[in-house]
Design a protein around this motif. Structure first.
Motif, PDB file in Angstrom:
ATOM      1  N   UNK A 240      -6.469  -6.403 -13.276  1.00  0.00           N
ATOM      2  CA  UNK A 240      -5.297  -5.581 -12.996  1.00  0.00           C
ATOM      3  C   UNK A 240      -5.418  -4.223 -13.664  1.00  0.00           C
ATOM      4  N   UNK A 241      -5.920  -4.220 -14.910  1.00  0.00           N
ATOM      5  CA  UNK A 241      -6.080  -2.942 -15.606  1.00  0.00           C
ATOM      6  C   UNK A 241      -7.118  -2.073 -14.891  1.00  0.00           C
ATOM      7  N   UNK A 242      -8.216  -2.675 -14.417  1.00  0.00           N
ATOM      8  CA  UNK A 242      -9.227  -1.915 -13.687  1.00  0.00           C
ATOM      9  C   UNK A 242      -8.679  -1.310 -12.409  1.00  0.00           C
ATOM     10  N   UNK A 243      -7.871  -2.067 -11.726  1.00  0.00           N
ATOM     11  CA  UNK A 243      -7.272  -1.551 -10.492  1.00  0.00           C
ATOM     12  C   UNK A 243      -6.364  -0.370 -10.789  1.00  0.00           C
ATOM     13  N   UNK A 244      -5.578  -0.464 -11.861  1.00  0.00           N
ATOM     14  CA  UNK A 244      -4.683   0.631 -12.217  1.00  0.00           C
ATOM     15  C   UNK A 244      -5.464   1.885 -12.606  1.00  0.00           C
ATOM     16  N   UNK A 245      -6.570   1.727 -13.370  1.00  0.00           N
ATOM     17  CA  UNK A 245      -7.387   2.883 -13.759  1.00  0.00           C
ATOM     18  C   UNK A 245      -7.996   3.535 -12.531  1.00  0.00           C
ATOM     19  N   UNK A 246      -8.511   2.717 -11.612  1.00  0.00           N
ATOM     20  CA  UNK A 246      -9.113   3.252 -10.388  1.00  0.00           C
ATOM     21  C   UNK A 246      -8.088   4.040  -9.579  1.00  0.00           C
ATOM     22  N   UNK A 247      -6.889   3.492  -9.456  1.00  0.00           N
ATOM     23  CA  UNK A 247      -5.851   4.202  -8.713  1.00  0.00           C
ATOM     24  C   UNK A 247      -5.494   5.515  -9.390  1.00  0.00           C
ATOM     25  N   UNK A 249      -7.475   7.430 -11.295  1.00  0.00           N
ATOM     26  CA  UNK A 249      -8.554   8.391 -11.070  1.00  0.00           C
ATOM     27  C   UNK A 249      -8.536   8.922  -9.644  1.00  0.00           C
ATOM     28  N   UNK A 250      -8.234   8.047  -8.720  1.00  0.00           N
ATOM     29  CA  UNK A 250      -8.172   8.496  -7.330  1.00  0.00           C
ATOM     30  C   UNK A 250      -7.067   9.529  -7.147  1.00  0.00           C
ATOM     31  N   UNK A 251      -5.930   9.320  -7.799  1.00  0.00           N
ATOM     32  CA  UNK A 251      -4.840  10.286  -7.692  1.00  0.00           C
ATOM     33  C   UNK A 251      -5.214  11.628  -8.329  1.00  0.00           C
ATOM     34  N   UNK A 252      -5.933  11.585  -9.466  1.00  0.00           N
ATOM     35  CA  UNK A 252      -6.350  12.833 -10.127  1.00  0.00           C
ATOM     36  C   UNK A 252      -7.325  13.603  -9.247  1.00  0.00           C
ATOM     37  N   UNK A 253      -8.318  12.903  -8.673  1.00  0.00           N
ATOM     38  CA  UNK A 253      -9.281  13.564  -7.785  1.00  0.00           C
ATOM     39  C   UNK A 253      -8.592  14.156  -6.561  1.00  0.00           C
ATOM     40  N   UNK A 254      -7.619  13.437  -6.049  1.00  0.00           N
ATOM     41  CA  UNK A 254      -6.888  13.954  -4.889  1.00  0.00           C
ATOM     42  C   UNK A 254      -6.132  15.218  -5.257  1.00  0.00           C
ATOM     43  N   UNK A 255      -5.529  15.244  -6.456  1.00  0.00           N
ATOM     44  CA  UNK A 255      -4.808  16.440  -6.899  1.00  0.00           C
ATOM     45  C   UNK A 255      -5.764  17.619  -7.074  1.00  0.00           C
ATOM     46  N   UNK A 256      -6.974  17.377  -7.650  1.00  0.00           N
ATOM     47  CA  UNK A 256      -7.961  18.457  -7.819  1.00  0.00           C
ATOM     48  C   UNK A 256      -8.436  18.991  -6.474  1.00  0.00           C
ATOM     49  N   UNK A 257      -8.641  18.083  -5.520  1.00  0.00           N
ATOM     50  CA  UNK A 257      -9.072  18.512  -4.194  1.00  0.00           C
ATOM     51  C   UNK A 257      -8.015  19.387  -3.535  1.00  0.00           C
ATOM     52  N   UNK A 258      -6.779  19.012  -3.681  1.00  0.00           N
ATOM     53  CA  UNK A 258      -5.695  19.830  -3.105  1.00  0.00           C
ATOM     54  C   UNK A 258      -5.644  21.196  -3.774  1.00  0.00           C
ATOM     55  N   UNK A 259      -5.866  21.241  -5.117  1.00  0.00           N
ATOM     56  CA  UNK A 259      -5.840  22.514  -5.827  1.00  0.00           C
ATOM     57  C   UNK A 259      -6.985  23.422  -5.380  1.00  0.00           C
ATOM     58  N   UNK A 260      -8.206  22.871  -5.220  1.00  0.00           N
ATOM     59  CA  UNK A 260      -9.355  23.676  -4.775  1.00  0.00           C
ATOM     60  C   UNK A 260      -9.117  24.228  -3.381  1.00  0.00           C
TER      61      UNK A 260
END
Length: 297
Positions: A240-247, A249-260
């Motif tokens: 469960x903790x791994x799933x939460x960390x993965x989610x 990181x995915x949200x952070x990468x999505x935010x960076x992509x939107x910013x770029x």
């Protein structure tokens, strides 16, 4: 002397008529039982002192299910038999006119109730003879329906329910666990025809086949539940903790992509605006009127 004897005979006959001037009815049994679908004879014997030329017999029933609505079953009036629509083809006189007994065929649950026979035989005086009895229609238990709801994981809670729709007398509901050892479980009755069992803090020992039995005088019907028990994996918290960390990181990468993408779009819009301004200035210099050019000579 002969006259006095004749008067004495008349007096005796008059006394007997006054004493037996009404129909006497006898019901041998006050309570009867019949199994649904079978036939039963409802007894009603009577005694009358005059010929049965104008004999009248009326049977009525007051259903147990509707005590305020008595209904006519069958009637004999001067040789004519009339059946109630609810009993047409199922009821008949057994030995009329010598008896008021009736036979009821294909007994139904709705036939249960208090029956009354009323017998009169004009010109006899007095009130009609009345006989009463009760009829119960026995019904075997219907096939019960087994249900379960809850969490079958270790530590969870499950409720087993069993419903029997029909049965007279009211069926007795019981629950048993069949394997590996037969164990009788305490039942919580919800109404007359539903019994439930609650299992808390589920463990592997609770897994197995459970049987619900609905039983009365006419037989027993059963239904079954095969109850599984699931054991969560040992690394469930880490997973469960791994799933939460993965989610995350995915949200952070999505935010960076939107910013770029947003910054890239701003740069393109700025470059396009600057080029447009230079082009407009060059166009103004190239189109200076001739008169202005000569003024510098």
């Amino acid at each position: 002397m002969a006259c006095s004897r004749w008067l004495l005979t008349l007096a005796c006959l008059a006394s007997a008529y006054l004493q037996y001037g009404s129909v006497r009815v006898t019901v041998m049994e006050s309570s009867l039982q019949v199994v649904q679908g079978d036939s039963v004879t409802l007894p009603c014997s009577f005694l009358s002192w005059i010929p049965l030329i104008r004999l009248s017999i009326i049977w009525t029933v007051t259903p147990f299910s509707d005590p305020d609505s008595p209904t006519q079953v069958i009637m004999l009036n001067q040789g004519q038999v009339v059946e109630s629509p609810a009993f047409t083809g199922r009821v008949e006189f057994a030995a009329v006119p010598w008896s008021a007994d009736i036979t009821l065929n294909d007994a139904r649950v709705s036939d249960a109730g208090f029956y009354r026979c009323v017998v009169s035989n004009p010109p006899e005086t007095g009130d009609p003879g009345i006989g009463e009895l009760s009829l119960s229609v026995l019904v075997p238990p219907s096939l019960p329906v087994c249900l379960w709801e809850g969490n079958t994981d270790v530590g969870g809670s499950v409720t087993l329910s069993c419903i029997a729709v029909e049965g007279v007398p009211t069926p007795h509901i019981s629950w048993e666990k069949l394997d590996p050892d037969r164990i009788t479980l305490p039942v919580n009755m919800e109404g007359e025809l539903m019994g439930s069992v609650k299992i808390v803090n589920m463990s592997a020992q609770n897994a197995g086949v459970y049987r619900c039995s609905a039983m009365n005088l006419l037989g027993t019907q059963n239904c079954y539940v095969n109850l599984p028990v699931s054991t969560p994996p040992d690394n469930y918290p880490g997973l469960l903790q791994g799933v939460l960390v993965t989610l995350s990181m995915a949200l952070i990468l999505l935010a960076l992509l939107v910013l770029v993408l947003w910054l890239h779009r701003l740069a393109q819009e700025s470059k396009w605006t600057h080029g447009r301004e230079e082009e407009e200035c060059f166009s103004e210099i190239r189109h200076i009127p001739p008169l202005v050019k000569r003024s510098f000579v």
